[in-house]
Scaffold this motif. Structure first.
Motif, mmCIF file in Angstrom:
data_model
loop_
_atom_site.group_PDB
_atom_site.id
_atom_site.type_symbol
_atom_site.label_atom_id
_atom_site.label_comp_id
_atom_site.label_asym_id
_atom_site.label_seq_id
_atom_site.Cartn_x
_atom_site.Cartn_y
_atom_site.Cartn_z
ATOM 1 N N THR A 1 0.858 -1.153 0.160
ATOM 2 C CA THR A 1 -0.013 0.085 -0.047
ATOM 3 C C THR A 1 1.157 1.208 -0.032
ATOM 4 O O THR A 1 1.967 1.213 0.839
ATOM 5 N N ARG B 1 7.820 10.852 -0.296
ATOM 6 C CA ARG B 1 7.062 10.994 -1.335
ATOM 7 C C ARG B 1 7.646 10.587 -2.580
ATOM 8 O O ARG B 1 6.958 10.087 -3.716
ATOM 9 N N ASN C 1 0.502 4.244 1.127
ATOM 10 C CA ASN C 1 0.428 5.212 2.288
ATOM 11 C C ASN C 1 1.636 4.520 3.274
ATOM 12 O O ASN C 1 1.761 5.308 4.234
ATOM 13 N N ARG D 1 7.501 6.948 -3.025
ATOM 14 C CA ARG D 1 6.074 6.578 -3.340
ATOM 15 C C ARG D 1 5.239 7.014 -4.585
ATOM 16 O O ARG D 1 4.996 5.933 -5.446
#
Length: 167
Positions: free
Chosen positions: A90, A97, A92, A100
């Motif tokens: 996932t 950042r 999150n 991700r």
């Protein structure tokens, strides 16, 4: 109707998803679930639906899944409905950042699986699906087992409808 679910699993999460799919409700459907290392050429004969899954590793499917699909003769999946899934982290839980963004844009195993199955003649019946793990080694995120079973039930119904139209 005959369904074959094939997967590879590194930490056991992808196999849990595949087994959940295999236990999903389906009338008039024989469902087999195999680890990719146990698949034999005869297993692909006379199937109506092939579901292939892999954990996402370095933005793609595992080498075992890629090798398995590559070993399928061209056009061997003509007339076979195909679907692909993966397990993935996932976003999150990724703190950076930048990382991700890289993970999100880098791609996932399911898309690659589907592209390769279609090139072998398979008929895509669903968009590739991703099931989430809470960390690199898991466990599966809450609700993913049930979501996998529900997704499989939709695939079984779609395949039954497709088969009835062809008859």
């Amino acid at each position: 109707m005959k369904t074959l679910i094939i997967c590879d699993s590194v930490f056991g999460n992808t196999m849990q998803i595949a087994q959940s799919m295999a236990s999903a409700k389906s009338s008039e459907n024989t469902i087999s679930c195999l680890n990719v290392k146990d698949v034999k050429a005869d297993d692909l004969k006379n199937i109506d639906l092939l579901i292939v899954g892999s954990p996402t590793r370095q933005f793609r499917a595992t080498p075992a899944i890629i090798s398995f699909i590559a070993s399928i003769p061209d056009n061997a999946l003509n007339g076979v409905n195909v679907a692909g899934f993966d397990t993935r982290i996932t976003l999150n839980v990724i703190k950076s950042r930048v990382f991700r963004f890289v993970v999100d844009k880098g791609g996932y195993a399911a898309k690659i699986i589907i592209e390769k199955l279609v090139k072998k003649g398979g008929k895509l019946i669903a968009t590739p699906e991703g099931f989430f793990v809470s960390g690199e080694e898991g466990p599966l995120a809450d609700g993913e087992i049930k979501r996998a079973a529900a997704w499989a039930e939709k695939l079984y119904k779609q395949t039954t409808l497709t088969k009835e139209v062809m008859v």
